[in-house]
Design a protein around this motif. Structure first.
Motif, PDB file in Angstrom:
ATOM      1  N   GLU A 117       0.830  -1.205   0.000  1.00 31.88           N
ATOM      2  CA  GLU A 117       0.000   0.000   0.000  1.00 31.88           C
ATOM      3  C   GLU A 117       0.865   1.256   0.000  1.00 31.88           C
ATOM      4  O   GLU A 117       0.553   2.243  -0.668  1.00 31.88           O
ATOM      5  CB  GLU A 117      -0.912  -0.024   1.225  1.00 31.88           C
ATOM      6  CG  GLU A 117      -1.904   1.120   1.290  1.00 31.88           C
ATOM      7  CD  GLU A 117      -2.851   1.007   2.476  1.00 31.88           C
ATOM      8  OE1 GLU A 117      -3.543   1.989   2.769  1.00 31.88           O
ATOM      9  OE2 GLU A 117      -2.888  -0.081   3.118  1.00 31.88           O
ATOM     10  N   LEU A 118       1.973   1.198   0.774  1.00 36.30           N
ATOM     11  CA  LEU A 118       2.873   2.354   0.825  1.00 36.30           C
ATOM     12  C   LEU A 118       3.517   2.610  -0.538  1.00 36.30           C
ATOM     13  O   LEU A 118       3.608   3.757  -0.983  1.00 36.30           O
ATOM     14  CB  LEU A 118       3.949   2.125   1.887  1.00 36.30           C
ATOM     15  CG  LEU A 118       5.021   3.207   2.028  1.00 36.30           C
ATOM     16  CD1 LEU A 118       4.393   4.534   2.435  1.00 36.30           C
ATOM     17  CD2 LEU A 118       6.082   2.780   3.051  1.00 36.30           C
ATOM     18  N   LEU A 119       3.954   1.552  -1.207  1.00 39.23           N
ATOM     19  CA  LEU A 119       4.600   1.721  -2.509  1.00 39.23           C
ATOM     20  C   LEU A 119       3.627   2.223  -3.557  1.00 39.23           C
ATOM     21  O   LEU A 119       4.006   2.967  -4.470  1.00 39.23           O
ATOM     22  CB  LEU A 119       5.223   0.393  -2.959  1.00 39.23           C
ATOM     23  CG  LEU A 119       6.393  -0.129  -2.108  1.00 39.23           C
ATOM     24  CD1 LEU A 119       6.837  -1.492  -2.591  1.00 39.23           C
ATOM     25  CD2 LEU A 119       7.561   0.851  -2.133  1.00 39.23           C
ATOM     26  N   LYS A 120       2.354   1.845  -3.448  1.00 41.41           N
ATOM     27  CA  LYS A 120       1.352   2.304  -4.407  1.00 41.41           C
ATOM     28  C   LYS A 120       0.908   3.739  -4.143  1.00 41.41           C
ATOM     29  O   LYS A 120       0.268   4.361  -5.000  1.00 41.41           O
ATOM     30  CB  LYS A 120       0.129   1.383  -4.365  1.00 41.41           C
ATOM     31  CG  LYS A 120       0.379  -0.020  -4.915  1.00 41.41           C
ATOM     32  CD  LYS A 120      -0.865  -0.873  -4.782  1.00 41.41           C
ATOM     33  CE  LYS A 120      -0.630  -2.296  -5.274  1.00 41.41           C
ATOM     34  NZ  LYS A 120      -1.836  -3.155  -5.098  1.00 41.41           N
ATOM     35  N   SER A 121       1.211   4.252  -2.945  1.00 47.70           N
ATOM     36  CA  SER A 121       0.729   5.585  -2.579  1.00 47.70           C
ATOM     37  C   SER A 121       1.398   6.688  -3.388  1.00 47.70           C
ATOM     38  O   SER A 121       0.904   7.817  -3.432  1.00 47.70           O
ATOM     39  CB  SER A 121       0.969   5.831  -1.087  1.00 47.70           C
ATOM     40  OG  SER A 121       2.364   5.858  -0.801  1.00 47.70           O
ATOM     41  N   GLY A 122       2.555   6.383  -3.987  1.00 45.30           N
ATOM     42  CA  GLY A 122       3.234   7.389  -4.790  1.00 45.30           C
ATOM     43  C   GLY A 122       4.195   8.258  -4.021  1.00 45.30           C
ATOM     44  O   GLY A 122       4.891   9.087  -4.607  1.00 45.30           O
ATOM     45  N   GLY A 123       4.282   8.082  -2.700  1.00 47.60           N
ATOM     46  CA  GLY A 123       5.192   8.907  -1.913  1.00 47.60           C
ATOM     47  C   GLY A 123       6.383   8.145  -1.382  1.00 47.60           C
ATOM     48  O   GLY A 123       7.020   8.593  -0.426  1.00 47.60           O
ATOM     49  N   GLU A 125       9.047   6.820  -3.433  1.00 47.32           N
ATOM     50  CA  GLU A 125       9.983   6.568  -4.533  1.00 47.32           C
ATOM     51  C   GLU A 125      11.365   6.203  -4.017  1.00 47.32           C
ATOM     52  O   GLU A 125      12.044   5.322  -4.589  1.00 47.32           O
ATOM     53  CB  GLU A 125      10.083   7.799  -5.440  1.00 47.32           C
ATOM     54  CG  GLU A 125       8.817   8.112  -6.220  1.00 47.32           C
ATOM     55  CD  GLU A 125       7.838   8.952  -5.402  1.00 47.32           C
ATOM     56  OE1 GLU A 125       8.130   9.215  -4.220  1.00 47.32           O
ATOM     57  OE2 GLU A 125       6.778   9.332  -5.950  1.00 47.32           O
ATOM     58  N   LEU A 126      11.801   6.867  -2.944  1.00 47.95           N
ATOM     59  CA  LEU A 126      13.128   6.570  -2.392  1.00 47.95           C
ATOM     60  C   LEU A 126      13.221   5.125  -1.931  1.00 47.95           C
ATOM     61  O   LEU A 126      14.224   4.444  -2.156  1.00 47.95           O
ATOM     62  CB  LEU A 126      13.435   7.524  -1.234  1.00 47.95           C
ATOM     63  CG  LEU A 126      13.737   8.972  -1.611  1.00 47.95           C
ATOM     64  CD1 LEU A 126      13.851   9.829  -0.362  1.00 47.95           C
ATOM     65  CD2 LEU A 126      15.013   9.055  -2.432  1.00 47.95           C
ATOM     66  N   LEU A 127      12.165   4.647  -1.256  1.00 45.55           N
ATOM     67  CA  LEU A 127      12.167   3.263  -0.792  1.00 45.55           C
ATOM     68  C   LEU A 127      12.066   2.297  -1.969  1.00 45.55           C
ATOM     69  O   LEU A 127      12.711   1.234  -1.967  1.00 45.55           O
ATOM     70  CB  LEU A 127      11.011   3.044   0.188  1.00 45.55           C
ATOM     71  CG  LEU A 127      10.887   1.648   0.793  1.00 45.55           C
ATOM     72  CD1 LEU A 127      12.152   1.261   1.544  1.00 45.55           C
ATOM     73  CD2 LEU A 127       9.682   1.572   1.718  1.00 45.55           C
ATOM     74  N   ASP A 128      11.275   2.661  -2.979  1.00 41.65           N
ATOM     75  CA  ASP A 128      11.127   1.805  -4.157  1.00 41.65           C
ATOM     76  C   ASP A 128      12.481   1.625  -4.862  1.00 41.65           C
ATOM     77  O   ASP A 128      12.854   0.523  -5.275  1.00 41.65           O
ATOM     78  CB  ASP A 128      10.101   2.426  -5.110  1.00 41.65           C
ATOM     79  CG  ASP A 128       9.598   1.426  -6.139  1.00 41.65           C
ATOM     80  OD1 ASP A 128       9.973   0.238  -6.048  1.00 41.65           O
ATOM     81  OD2 ASP A 128       8.835   1.814  -7.024  1.00 41.65           O
ATOM     82  N   ARG A 129      13.242   2.716  -4.984  1.00 45.82           N
ATOM     83  CA  ARG A 129      14.572   2.614  -5.592  1.00 45.82           C
ATOM     84  C   ARG A 129      15.528   1.803  -4.729  1.00 45.82           C
ATOM     85  O   ARG A 129      16.411   1.107  -5.236  1.00 45.82           O
ATOM     86  CB  ARG A 129      15.132   4.019  -5.815  1.00 45.82           C
ATOM     87  CG  ARG A 129      14.490   4.749  -6.993  1.00 45.82           C
ATOM     88  CD  ARG A 129      14.720   6.248  -6.922  1.00 45.82           C
ATOM     89  NE  ARG A 129      16.101   6.580  -6.564  1.00 45.82           N
ATOM     90  CZ  ARG A 129      16.469   7.762  -6.085  1.00 45.82           C
ATOM     91  NH1 ARG A 129      15.553   8.716  -5.885  1.00 45.82           N
ATOM     92  NH2 ARG A 129      17.720   8.015  -5.804  1.00 45.82           N
ATOM     93  N   ARG A 130      15.327   1.875  -3.434  1.00 44.58           N
ATOM     94  CA  ARG A 130      16.186   1.115  -2.522  1.00 44.58           C
ATOM     95  C   ARG A 130      15.925  -0.381  -2.661  1.00 44.58           C
ATOM     96  O   ARG A 130      16.846  -1.194  -2.640  1.00 44.58           O
ATOM     97  CB  ARG A 130      15.922   1.578  -1.086  1.00 44.58           C
ATOM     98  CG  ARG A 130      17.078   1.408  -0.134  1.00 44.58           C
ATOM     99  CD  ARG A 130      16.702   1.956   1.238  1.00 44.58           C
ATOM    100  NE  ARG A 130      16.219   3.329   1.187  1.00 44.58           N
ATOM    101  CZ  ARG A 130      15.671   3.957   2.218  1.00 44.58           C
ATOM    102  NH1 ARG A 130      15.507   3.324   3.367  1.00 44.58           N
ATOM    103  NH2 ARG A 130      15.255   5.199   2.093  1.00 44.58           N
ATOM    104  N   ILE A 131      14.656  -0.755  -2.790  1.00 44.77           N
ATOM    105  CA  ILE A 131      14.303  -2.171  -2.935  1.00 44.77           C
ATOM    106  C   ILE A 131      14.731  -2.675  -4.313  1.00 44.77           C
ATOM    107  O   ILE A 131      15.253  -3.781  -4.445  1.00 44.77           O
ATOM    108  CB  ILE A 131      12.785  -2.362  -2.726  1.00 44.77           C
ATOM    109  CG1 ILE A 131      12.411  -2.009  -1.269  1.00 44.77           C
ATOM    110  CG2 ILE A 131      12.381  -3.792  -3.046  1.00 44.77           C
ATOM    111  CD1 ILE A 131      10.921  -2.014  -1.013  1.00 44.77           C
ATOM    112  N   ASP A 132      14.490  -1.875  -5.349  1.00 39.18           N
ATOM    113  CA  ASP A 132      14.976  -2.150  -6.700  1.00 39.18           C
ATOM    114  C   ASP A 132      14.539  -3.535  -7.193  1.00 39.18           C
ATOM    115  O   ASP A 132      15.357  -4.420  -7.457  1.00 39.18           O
ATOM    116  CB  ASP A 132      16.504  -2.041  -6.732  1.00 39.18           C
ATOM    117  CG  ASP A 132      17.046  -2.098  -8.159  1.00 39.18           C
ATOM    118  OD1 ASP A 132      16.285  -1.755  -9.085  1.00 39.18           O
ATOM    119  OD2 ASP A 132      18.201  -2.516  -8.329  1.00 39.18           O
ATOM    120  N   GLY A 133      13.237  -3.734  -7.306  1.00 35.18           N
ATOM    121  CA  GLY A 133      12.727  -5.009  -7.794  1.00 35.18           C
ATOM    122  C   GLY A 133      11.281  -4.876  -8.237  1.00 35.18           C
ATOM    123  O   GLY A 133      10.611  -3.868  -7.975  1.00 35.18           O
TER     124      GLY A 133
END
Length: 784
Positions: A117-123, A125-133
């Motif tokens: 839910e957090l990744l879909k919220s759009g806020g 991006e930094l964590l999404d790049r950190r996970i990188d998958g």
């Protein structure tokens, strides 16, 4: 017959039954939630242990068809912990962690529902790049400690176990023995449960007495048609028991509703699944039996001094003054039980849990016994003033017991909270220690595990961090290993730190420095091994092995000239010691087995500066450990107990507010005819509203005063028990007292709209339409 009166008494009977059921139900619901909390916390702990993938040994397990490589890449995003794992199964029989039905492919990611839910919220991006998958699914409940946990598992095919944050495993879970709780924490836990549950019991006892004056008048009518005194008391007990049984049903329904809503709530970073909130069956049975029994006991106790006659209730006459001596016996008995426990809070001591529990309960129950006497003694001496004040004082003089019952619960809660805050403040020093870290110099510490690419990764991270938004300073990186006298199982060792001259100057005082120099740190505290190893031209072994015949240690001959350096305090705490080696003097082979360290200072004005740092370094070396520096740290178990207190106190405060509001509305409902009559005779609504406010404020002031005294006394005794210097935490005392007063003020304001509606002059009912319980049972002296 009493049960029938509770449910077949017309609108008045139903109103009394509903109020009683709501009051008792709120208490029962909180009791059930409280009894379920230990099981919920234990369930979280069991799930955490079942997925445990830590390995204490430095030895790398041999590869097999039933092994999996796990890399621990935990991180933090905007202050919230994120549990991260990269996994690579090595065979068809590789064990699956809880919550997974199959391993994700290399580059794919499974996430917890909260993280999805957090990744879909759009806020994020930094964590999404950190996970990188690529997110391909979710982790099941068995693999999460709570519904709000942020967690992910990423697949990989290029992992090599190193022994630090990257292990080879053949199973998940641990059977580690739980650490025994020391006496101070045990005492804290006991007091928390007592303080949280005592107000609940008081509120339940108050709820079963809703409608007490009307009930007494109804019993007088029953005496008129032939019931004797014992029969009247049995009917009253049956009516109270029926209300309590309805309260059990309401409480059970509220608990089930709260159970379904629990996954949506998060208090102090604690969240639980619905199935976690399952109280022990024995405790449920105890609550189901104790609540009706308490209702009957409280009703009979309340009627002990009431003479119910066919023509009225003697209570309407001036009652005899309450006696104080027997009320003081309760706190005295409590102190007598606690006094043998004084001084037993040292590390080797222990407490008798039954004596502590009984003593604290008696002290807090003493408040409920002393407060009616105190209210009666004070209001009897109050005199004239404004009309609203006189109306309030006269009402308190006629029914001081009802006024005291209204504030008993909050007085008990405030007294217990004050004692707990004093105990927490007194023992916090035992569980808080100085770290030696200096957040003013750097607020983040970066640690790179041992790898052949450590130097390359350090250089890349340094370049990336200098371009990262919010970073104000990046120290020159250093690499570290250990030097010892033997390659295997050495008797002593010293640290070896390598870096540029600029990096070494940050760690120690150097006389002069050029590439190729080697320094011995002289005068470092607790460093006894460096002088033994620092022999010019001598031989040491870098990266020695322990407990194995196989060693990757590197033989290194010290230079003929060792310069001396003086130690400095590092930003991460502690003094620099051992050997300082410039990059040019370090053997090339030693670079293959060294760890890396970098300190970073960020700008607090940049909101996501620390998350920018974590993302930047994770993209270069995912295993980089980023720690936030702090001057002090506190015991995790102590913090867990404090968190439990805040969670429970939140629930109790909600109960206090709801129960006080129900009690206030019940008292207003009983006096609505009198209020309407006063308005009809010309009394201003403002005057009556102020009188109701004074009727609440006077008992509350007395109750909070008594609660503060008892709380301070109990706090002193508890501090003596844990053998700690007595100090009053006045801000906490004032805060707890203010919170109690604030709750009452809020309840009073919420009760004003119903009060204004009740003050409308009522029309006279048509003849012959009066209800039975409002006819013969009317109290002729009530209006007076």
């Amino acid at each position: 017959m009493g049960a029938r009166f509770a449910v077949t008494g017309g609108r008045e009977g139903w109103m009394r039954a509903v109020l009683t059921a709501v009051g008792v139900g709120l208490g029962v619901a909180l009791l059930l939630v409280t009894t379920a909390i230990p099981n919920a916390l234990q369930s979280r702990e069991i799930r955490g242990e079942a997925r445990d993938d830590y390995q204490m040994s430095d030895q790398v397990m041999p590869k097999g068809d039933d092994t999996v490589i796990v890399a621990q890449v935990d991180t933090v995003f905007r202050g919230e912990d994120v549990r991260g794992r990269i996994m690579q199964p090595e065979g068809a029989e590789a064990p699956l962690p809880p919550g997974l039905s199959a391993y994700p492919k290399a580059g794919d990611v499974l996430v917890s529902p909260a993280l999805a839910e957090l990744l879909k919220s759009g806020g994020a991006e930094l964590l999404d790049r950190r996970i990188d998958g690529k997110v391909v699914g979710t982790i099941g409940d068995d693999g999460l400690i709570g519904p709000h946990e942020l967690s992910y598992i990423k697949g990989a095919d290029d992992l090599v176990p190193t022994g630090y944050r990257m292990h080879r495993l053949d199973s998940f879970g641990t059977d580690a023995q739980r650490e025994e709780m020391d006496p101070r924490l045990l005492l804290l836990t006991l007091i928390i449960f007592i303080v949280l549950l005592m107000p609940v019991g008081v509120f339940i006892a108050t709820a079963v007495r809703f409608g007490g004056e009307r009930r007494d008048r109804r019993l007088a009518a029953l005496r008129l048609i032939g019931a004797d005194g014992r029969m009247a008391r049995r009917i009253a007990a049956g009516e109270a028991c029926a209300g309590a049984l309805l309260g059990l049903v309401v409480g059970g329904g509220l608990f089930l509703a709260a159970r379904q809503l629990a996954p949506r709530l998060q208090v102090m970073d604690i969240s639980v699944f619905s199935h976690d909130l399952a109280p022990a069956p024995a405790l449920v049975v105890l609550v189901a039996l104790a609540v009706p029994a308490a209702a009957v006991a409280v009703t009979l106790f309340a009627l002990r001094g009431v003479v119910i006659e066919p023509l009225g209730v003697v209570r309407t006459a001036k009652p005899s003054r309450r006696r104080l001596w027997w009320r003081l016996l309760l706190p005295v008995a409590g102190l007598a039980l606690l006094s043998p426990m004084i001084g037993k809070g040292n590390e080797n001591g222990d407490f008798n849990q039954w004596m502590v529990t009984s003593g604290v309960v008696l002290l807090l129950v003493g408040i409920t016994a002393i407060l009616p006497w105190l209210v009666e003694a004070v209001v009897a001496r109050l005199g004239g003033g404004a009309v609203s004040w006189q109306l309030a004082v006269r009402r308190l003089q006629l029914s001081s017991g009802s006024a005291a019952r209204l504030v008993n619960g909050i007085a008990v809660a405030v007294a217990g909270a004050i004692a707990l805050q004093m105990l927490f403040a007194g023992v916090s020093s035992y569980y808080t220690k100085e770290t030696g870290e200096d957040p003013a110099r750097a607020d983040l510490s970066l640690f790179l595990p041992e790898s052949p690419d450590t130097f390359r990764q350090l250089a890349e991270q340094q370049r990336a961090l200098r371009e990262t938004p919010g970073v104000t300073k990046v120290t020159a990186p250093v690499a570290q290993t250990v030097a010892a006298d033997r390659a295997v199982d050495p008797e002593g060792n010293a640290s070896v730190t390598s870096g540029s001259c600029a990096a070494l100057r940050d760690l120690a005082g150097l006389p002069s420095c050029k590439d190729g120099d080697v320094f011995q740190v002289v005068g470092a505290e607790y460093d006894e091994e460096t002088p033994k190893l620092a022999k010019p031209g001598g031989t040491v072994y870098l990266n020695p092995a322990y407990g194995t015949s196989k060693s990757k240690a590197l033989r290194w001959q010290l230079p003929a000239q060792l310069k001396e350096a003086t130690p400095k305090a590092a930003p991460g705490g502690g003094e620099t010691s051992g050997f300082l080696v410039t990059t040019g003097a370090l053997p090339e082979a030693a670079r293959q087995s060294m760890t890396g360290h970098v300190y970073v200072k960020t700008d607090p004005a940049v909101a996501d500066a620390r998350d920018e740092v974590r993302t930047a370094v994770a993209q270069i070396a995912p295993l980089t450990e980023v720690n936030q520096l702090a001057a002090t740290e506190r015991s995790q178990r102590f913090d867990s107990i404090r968190t439990g207190l805040f969670v429970g106190a939140t629930c109790v405060l909600l109960l206090i507010g709801a129960s006080l509001l129900v009690s206030q509305l019940e008292q207003l409902r009983e006096r609505r005819k009198l209020l309407a009559a006063l308005v009809a005779f010309g009394t201003r609504r403002r005057t009556l509203s102020l009188s109701v406010l004074w009727q609440t404020a006077v008992p509350i002031a007395l109750g909070l005063l008594l609660a503060a005294g008892v709380g301070l006394g109990l706090g002193v005794v508890l501090l003596k028990m844990v053998d700690t210097a007595v100090a009053v935490d006045w801000p906490s005392v004032l805060a707890m007292t203010g919170i109690g007063a604030g709750v009452v003020l809020a309840v009073t304001l919420l009760s004003l709209p119903p009060l204004l509606r009740m003050m409308r002059p009522a029309r006279r009912a048509p003849q012959g339409t009066s209800r039975p319980d409002e006819g013969a049972a009317q109290d002729p002296g009530g209006a007076a």
